[in-house]
Design an enzyme around this catalytic site. Sequence first.
Site, short mmCIF file in Angstrom:
data_model
loop_
_atom_site.label_atom_id
_atom_site.label_comp_id
_atom_site.label_asym_id
_atom_site.label_seq_id
_atom_site.Cartn_x
_atom_site.Cartn_y
_atom_site.Cartn_z
N HIS A 128 0.80 -1.22 0.00
CA HIS A 128 0.00 0.00 0.00
C HIS A 128 0.83 1.27 0.00
O HIS A 128 0.43 2.28 -0.58
CB HIS A 128 -0.97 0.00 1.19
CG HIS A 128 -2.12 -0.92 0.96
ND1 HIS A 128 -3.26 -0.52 0.29
CD2 HIS A 128 -2.29 -2.23 1.25
CE1 HIS A 128 -4.09 -1.55 0.19
NE2 HIS A 128 -3.52 -2.60 0.77
N GLU A 165 -8.38 5.21 -6.74
CA GLU A 165 -7.38 5.47 -7.79
C GLU A 165 -7.99 6.25 -8.94
O GLU A 165 -7.48 6.27 -10.04
CB GLU A 165 -6.77 4.15 -8.28
CG GLU A 165 -7.66 3.29 -9.16
CD GLU A 165 -8.59 2.37 -8.36
OE1 GLU A 165 -8.91 2.69 -7.19
OE2 GLU A 165 -9.00 1.34 -8.94
#
Length: 326
Positions: free
Chosen positions: A196, A227
Amino acid sequence: MRVLLVEDQAALRGAVTQVLEHHGHQVFQAEHATQALDIFHAEHPDLLLLDVVLPDQDGYWLARQIREAEGAQWTPIIFLSSMDHDVDLWQGIEAGGDDYLIKPVSEMVLRSKLLAMQRLLDMRRQLISVAEELRRANEHLRHQSAHDDLTGLANRRSFNAELHAQIAAARRSGEPLTLILCDVDHFKRYNDSQGHLEGDRCLQHIASLLKSVCRRPCDQAARYGGEEFGLILPNTPKSGAMTFARALQQMLNQQALPHPDSPLGSLVTISGGITTCVPDAETTAQSLLMRADEALYRAKSNGRNRFFSLEMQLDSLQSAPGMATI
Ligand SMILES: [Mg+2]
Protein backbone atom coordinates in the site's frame (compact mmCIF):
# COMPACT_ATOMS: atom_id res chain seq x y z
CA MET A 1 8.17 50.64 27.13
CA ARG A 2 9.16 52.97 24.34
CA VAL A 3 7.49 56.23 25.33
CA LEU A 4 6.98 59.31 23.21
CA LEU A 5 6.93 62.34 25.52
CA VAL A 6 5.43 65.49 24.01
CA GLU A 7 6.07 68.52 26.23
CA ASP A 8 7.14 72.01 25.27
CA GLN A 9 8.62 73.01 28.66
CA ALA A 10 12.21 71.83 28.67
CA ALA A 11 12.51 71.54 32.46
CA LEU A 12 9.41 69.42 32.81
CA ARG A 13 10.37 67.32 29.80
CA GLY A 14 13.73 66.67 31.39
CA ALA A 15 12.25 65.74 34.75
CA VAL A 16 9.70 63.31 33.33
CA THR A 17 12.31 61.77 31.04
CA GLN A 18 14.57 61.18 34.02
CA VAL A 19 11.79 59.42 35.93
CA LEU A 20 10.85 57.25 32.95
CA GLU A 21 14.42 56.31 32.15
CA HIS A 22 15.07 55.54 35.78
CA HIS A 23 12.30 52.95 35.57
CA GLY A 24 13.69 51.37 32.44
CA HIS A 25 11.63 53.04 29.75
CA GLN A 26 13.07 54.39 26.52
CA VAL A 27 12.00 57.99 25.87
CA PHE A 28 11.58 59.90 22.62
CA GLN A 29 11.13 63.64 23.22
CA ALA A 30 9.17 66.13 21.16
CA GLU A 31 8.57 69.82 21.78
CA HIS A 32 5.67 70.36 19.47
CA ALA A 33 2.84 68.41 17.88
CA THR A 34 4.00 68.13 14.26
CA GLN A 35 7.46 67.00 15.34
CA ALA A 36 5.79 64.44 17.64
CA LEU A 37 3.71 63.10 14.72
CA ASP A 38 6.87 62.56 12.66
CA ILE A 39 8.52 60.72 15.55
CA PHE A 40 5.38 58.67 16.09
CA HIS A 41 5.43 57.45 12.47
CA ALA A 42 9.16 56.81 12.51
CA GLU A 43 9.48 55.08 15.89
CA HIS A 44 6.08 53.44 16.56
CA PRO A 45 6.28 54.03 20.33
CA ASP A 46 4.33 51.85 22.77
CA LEU A 47 2.78 54.82 24.56
CA LEU A 48 2.39 58.61 24.36
CA LEU A 49 2.60 61.10 27.20
CA LEU A 50 1.01 64.17 25.77
CA ASP A 51 0.82 67.77 26.87
CA VAL A 52 -2.28 69.72 25.77
CA VAL A 53 -0.96 73.23 25.23
CA LEU A 54 1.81 73.16 22.67
CA PRO A 55 3.36 75.85 20.47
CA ASP A 56 1.85 74.71 17.18
CA GLN A 57 -1.16 72.37 17.18
CA ASP A 58 -2.56 71.27 20.54
CA GLY A 59 -2.41 67.80 22.08
CA TYR A 60 -6.04 67.05 21.14
CA TRP A 61 -5.16 67.62 17.49
CA LEU A 62 -2.19 65.28 17.78
CA ALA A 63 -4.28 62.56 19.48
CA ARG A 64 -6.84 62.74 16.63
CA GLN A 65 -4.11 62.53 13.97
CA ILE A 66 -2.68 59.46 15.65
CA ARG A 67 -6.00 57.70 16.08
CA GLU A 68 -6.84 58.34 12.46
CA ALA A 69 -3.44 57.16 11.20
CA GLU A 70 -3.16 53.96 13.21
CA GLY A 71 -6.44 52.38 12.08
CA ALA A 72 -6.85 49.04 13.85
CA GLN A 73 -3.68 49.57 15.89
CA TRP A 74 -3.80 51.15 19.31
CA THR A 75 -1.14 53.17 21.07
CA PRO A 76 -2.13 54.25 24.59
CA ILE A 77 -2.23 58.04 24.99
CA ILE A 78 -1.99 59.63 28.43
CA PHE A 79 -2.55 63.38 28.60
CA LEU A 80 -0.36 65.34 30.98
CA SER A 81 -1.79 68.79 31.46
CA SER A 82 -2.17 71.59 33.98
CA MET A 83 -5.70 72.28 32.71
CA ASP A 84 -7.75 70.67 35.44
CA HIS A 85 -11.41 71.26 34.56
CA ASP A 86 -13.72 68.32 33.97
CA VAL A 87 -14.30 69.55 30.46
CA ASP A 88 -10.54 69.43 29.74
CA LEU A 89 -10.48 65.79 30.75
CA TRP A 90 -13.55 65.14 28.62
CA GLN A 91 -11.95 66.78 25.60
CA GLY A 92 -8.79 64.73 26.04
CA ILE A 93 -10.64 61.43 26.23
CA GLU A 94 -12.91 62.38 23.36
CA ALA A 95 -9.93 63.23 21.16
CA GLY A 96 -8.66 59.65 21.63
CA GLY A 97 -6.79 59.81 24.94
CA ASP A 98 -6.92 56.87 27.34
CA ASP A 99 -6.15 58.77 30.53
CA TYR A 100 -5.68 62.33 31.72
CA LEU A 101 -3.26 63.34 34.45
CA ILE A 102 -3.04 66.78 36.04
CA LYS A 103 0.36 68.41 36.32
CA PRO A 104 2.33 68.33 38.49
CA VAL A 105 2.11 64.56 38.61
CA SER A 106 3.88 62.44 41.21
CA GLU A 107 6.39 59.83 40.21
CA MET A 108 4.25 57.12 41.84
CA VAL A 109 1.11 58.09 39.91
CA LEU A 110 3.03 58.20 36.63
CA ARG A 111 4.56 54.78 37.26
CA SER A 112 1.19 53.30 38.18
CA LYS A 113 -0.51 54.63 35.07
CA LEU A 114 2.26 53.32 32.83
CA LEU A 115 2.02 49.92 34.49
CA ALA A 116 -1.75 49.80 33.97
CA MET A 117 -1.36 50.79 30.29
CA GLN A 118 1.36 48.20 29.84
CA ARG A 119 -1.05 45.53 31.08
CA LEU A 120 -3.77 46.63 28.67
CA LEU A 121 -1.26 46.68 25.85
CA ASP A 122 -0.04 43.17 26.69
CA MET A 123 -3.59 41.86 26.84
CA ARG A 124 -4.36 43.42 23.50
CA ARG A 125 -1.26 41.88 21.92
CA GLN A 126 -2.22 38.49 23.31
CA LEU A 127 -5.71 38.81 21.85
CA ILE A 128 -4.28 39.74 18.49
CA SER A 129 -1.94 36.78 18.49
CA VAL A 130 -4.77 34.41 19.48
CA ALA A 131 -6.94 35.87 16.72
CA GLU A 132 -4.12 35.35 14.23
CA GLU A 133 -3.66 31.75 15.40
CA LEU A 134 -7.38 31.16 14.95
CA ARG A 135 -7.31 32.69 11.52
CA ARG A 136 -4.46 30.40 10.50
CA ALA A 137 -6.18 27.35 11.98
CA ASN A 138 -9.34 28.23 10.07
CA GLU A 139 -7.45 28.62 6.85
CA HIS A 140 -5.79 25.27 7.40
CA LEU A 141 -9.17 23.63 8.09
CA ARG A 142 -10.68 25.21 5.01
CA HIS A 143 -7.79 23.93 2.93
CA GLN A 144 -8.07 20.47 4.46
CA SER A 145 -11.79 20.24 3.87
CA ALA A 146 -11.26 20.98 0.17
CA HIS A 147 -8.16 18.90 -0.51
CA ASP A 148 -7.11 15.30 -0.51
CA ASP A 149 -4.52 14.51 2.16
CA LEU A 150 -2.49 12.02 0.18
CA THR A 151 -2.10 13.87 -3.10
CA GLY A 152 -2.81 17.49 -2.22
CA LEU A 153 -5.27 17.68 -5.13
CA ALA A 154 -8.80 18.99 -4.72
CA ASN A 155 -11.02 16.36 -3.11
CA ARG A 156 -14.29 15.05 -4.46
CA ARG A 157 -16.37 17.60 -2.62
CA SER A 158 -14.57 20.66 -3.94
CA PHE A 159 -14.31 19.04 -7.37
CA ASN A 160 -18.10 18.68 -7.48
CA ALA A 161 -18.55 22.31 -6.40
CA GLU A 162 -16.09 23.42 -9.08
CA LEU A 163 -17.90 21.35 -11.69
CA HIS A 164 -21.22 23.02 -10.81
CA ALA A 165 -19.58 26.43 -11.08
CA GLN A 166 -17.88 25.65 -14.41
CA ILE A 167 -21.11 24.28 -15.91
CA ALA A 168 -22.87 27.52 -15.01
CA ALA A 169 -19.99 29.60 -16.41
CA ALA A 170 -19.85 27.62 -19.68
CA ARG A 171 -23.63 27.87 -20.02
CA ARG A 172 -23.35 31.65 -19.81
CA SER A 173 -20.34 31.98 -22.11
CA GLY A 174 -21.42 29.29 -24.61
CA GLU A 175 -17.92 27.80 -24.47
CA PRO A 176 -17.29 24.04 -24.52
CA LEU A 177 -16.53 22.38 -21.21
CA THR A 178 -14.61 19.12 -20.92
CA LEU A 179 -14.77 16.67 -18.05
CA ILE A 180 -12.37 13.76 -17.82
CA LEU A 181 -12.50 10.89 -15.35
CA CYS A 182 -9.52 8.61 -15.32
CA ASP A 183 -8.12 5.84 -13.24
CA VAL A 184 -4.98 3.81 -12.85
CA ASP A 185 -5.18 0.53 -14.74
CA HIS A 186 -5.10 -2.59 -12.56
CA PHE A 187 -4.33 -0.57 -9.48
CA LYS A 188 -5.51 -3.35 -7.17
CA ARG A 189 -2.86 -5.62 -8.62
CA TYR A 190 -0.31 -2.85 -8.14
CA ASN A 191 -1.27 -2.50 -4.50
CA ASP A 192 -1.37 -6.26 -3.93
CA SER A 193 2.05 -6.82 -5.48
CA GLN A 194 3.86 -3.64 -4.36
CA GLY A 195 2.19 -2.91 -1.03
CA HIS A 196 0.00 0.00 0.00
CA LEU A 197 2.86 2.41 0.64
CA GLU A 198 4.06 2.03 -2.92
CA GLY A 199 0.44 2.27 -4.01
CA ASP A 200 0.17 5.63 -2.25
CA ARG A 201 3.37 6.79 -3.91
CA CYS A 202 2.02 5.78 -7.29
CA LEU A 203 -1.13 7.86 -6.69
CA GLN A 204 0.99 10.82 -5.63
CA HIS A 205 2.99 10.47 -8.79
CA ILE A 206 -0.11 10.42 -10.99
CA ALA A 207 -1.48 13.41 -9.05
CA SER A 208 1.60 15.50 -9.68
CA LEU A 209 1.52 14.52 -13.33
CA LEU A 210 -2.11 15.67 -13.58
CA LYS A 211 -1.25 18.89 -11.78
CA SER A 212 1.56 19.56 -14.21
CA VAL A 213 -0.62 19.06 -17.29
CA CYS A 214 -3.26 21.44 -15.95
CA ARG A 215 -1.31 24.44 -17.12
CA ARG A 216 -4.10 27.03 -17.21
CA PRO A 217 -5.27 28.34 -13.85
CA CYS A 218 -8.86 27.44 -14.72
CA ASP A 219 -8.04 23.74 -15.24
CA GLN A 220 -8.62 21.65 -12.18
CA ALA A 221 -7.41 18.19 -11.25
CA ALA A 222 -8.91 16.32 -8.35
CA ARG A 223 -8.71 12.97 -6.64
CA TYR A 224 -12.18 11.68 -7.19
CA GLY A 225 -11.77 8.66 -4.94
CA GLY A 226 -9.46 5.64 -4.63
CA GLU A 227 -7.38 5.47 -7.79
CA GLU A 228 -9.84 7.64 -9.71
CA PHE A 229 -9.05 11.20 -10.75
CA GLY A 230 -11.12 13.95 -12.34
CA LEU A 231 -10.17 16.84 -14.57
CA ILE A 232 -12.24 19.88 -15.41
CA LEU A 233 -11.05 21.72 -18.50
CA PRO A 234 -13.08 24.85 -19.19
CA ASN A 235 -13.17 26.28 -22.71
CA THR A 236 -11.80 23.06 -24.17
CA PRO A 237 -13.43 21.54 -27.28
CA LYS A 238 -13.51 17.78 -27.85
CA SER A 239 -10.49 17.82 -30.20
CA GLY A 240 -8.52 19.82 -27.65
CA ALA A 241 -9.52 17.37 -24.95
CA MET A 242 -8.25 14.48 -27.05
CA THR A 243 -4.94 16.27 -27.64
CA PHE A 244 -4.72 16.88 -23.90
CA ALA A 245 -5.35 13.20 -23.17
CA ARG A 246 -2.73 12.07 -25.65
CA ALA A 247 -0.17 14.45 -24.18
CA LEU A 248 -1.00 13.15 -20.71
CA GLN A 249 -0.49 9.56 -21.80
CA GLN A 250 2.74 10.44 -23.53
CA MET A 251 4.10 12.05 -20.39
CA LEU A 252 3.10 9.07 -18.31
CA ASN A 253 4.82 6.75 -20.77
CA GLN A 254 7.97 8.84 -20.60
CA GLN A 255 7.99 8.63 -16.83
CA ALA A 256 7.89 4.84 -17.14
CA LEU A 257 6.62 3.99 -13.66
CA PRO A 258 7.04 0.25 -13.27
CA HIS A 259 3.94 -1.89 -12.71
CA PRO A 260 5.43 -5.39 -12.44
CA ASP A 261 2.03 -7.07 -12.23
CA SER A 262 0.21 -5.28 -15.06
CA PRO A 263 -1.40 -7.54 -17.66
CA LEU A 264 -0.93 -4.61 -20.09
CA GLY A 265 2.86 -4.55 -19.92
CA SER A 266 5.41 -3.55 -17.33
CA LEU A 267 4.43 0.10 -16.77
CA VAL A 268 1.74 2.02 -14.90
CA THR A 269 -0.96 3.12 -17.35
CA ILE A 270 -4.21 5.03 -17.02
CA SER A 271 -7.56 4.93 -18.74
CA GLY A 272 -9.83 7.91 -19.10
CA GLY A 273 -13.31 8.87 -20.17
CA ILE A 274 -13.82 12.26 -21.82
CA THR A 275 -17.02 14.17 -22.28
CA THR A 276 -17.25 17.61 -23.87
CA CYS A 277 -20.29 19.80 -24.32
CA VAL A 278 -21.60 23.32 -24.31
CA PRO A 279 -23.89 22.99 -21.31
CA ASP A 280 -27.55 23.81 -21.82
CA ALA A 281 -30.37 24.15 -19.30
CA GLU A 282 -30.55 20.35 -18.94
CA THR A 283 -26.85 19.81 -18.23
CA THR A 284 -26.03 18.92 -14.64
CA ALA A 285 -22.87 17.87 -12.86
CA GLN A 286 -24.51 14.49 -12.39
CA SER A 287 -25.25 14.06 -16.09
CA LEU A 288 -21.72 15.05 -17.09
CA LEU A 289 -20.21 12.70 -14.54
CA MET A 290 -22.38 9.87 -15.87
CA ARG A 291 -21.23 10.58 -19.42
CA ALA A 292 -17.58 10.70 -18.40
CA ASP A 293 -18.06 7.47 -16.50
CA GLU A 294 -19.64 5.85 -19.55
CA ALA A 295 -16.68 7.01 -21.65
CA LEU A 296 -14.28 5.60 -19.05
CA TYR A 297 -16.10 2.29 -19.25
CA ARG A 298 -15.62 2.33 -23.02
CA ALA A 299 -11.89 3.07 -22.65
CA LYS A 300 -11.59 0.08 -20.36
CA SER A 301 -13.59 -2.26 -22.53
CA ASN A 302 -11.51 -1.18 -25.55
CA GLY A 303 -8.46 -2.57 -23.76
CA ARG A 304 -7.46 0.13 -21.19
CA ASN A 305 -4.35 2.38 -21.44
CA ARG A 306 -6.38 4.86 -23.52
CA PHE A 307 -8.84 7.74 -23.26
CA PHE A 308 -12.24 7.52 -24.91
CA SER A 309 -14.19 10.59 -25.99
CA LEU A 310 -17.92 10.04 -25.85
CA GLU A 311 -18.66 12.83 -28.31
CA MET A 312 -16.01 11.77 -30.83
CA GLN A 313 -16.77 8.05 -30.29
CA LEU A 314 -13.05 7.62 -30.52
CA ASP A 315 -10.25 6.57 -28.24
CA SER A 316 -6.81 8.11 -27.98
CA LEU A 317 -5.15 5.19 -29.77
CA GLN A 318 -7.41 5.49 -32.80
CA SER A 319 -7.26 8.27 -35.36
CA ALA A 320 -10.38 9.96 -36.60
CA PRO A 321 -11.14 9.89 -40.30
CA GLY A 322 -9.10 12.72 -41.78
CA MET A 323 -7.11 13.21 -38.58
CA ALA A 324 -3.40 12.58 -38.44
CA THR A 325 -2.20 9.98 -35.96
CA ILE A 326 -0.17 11.49 -33.13
MG1 LIG B 1 2.60 72.92 27.30
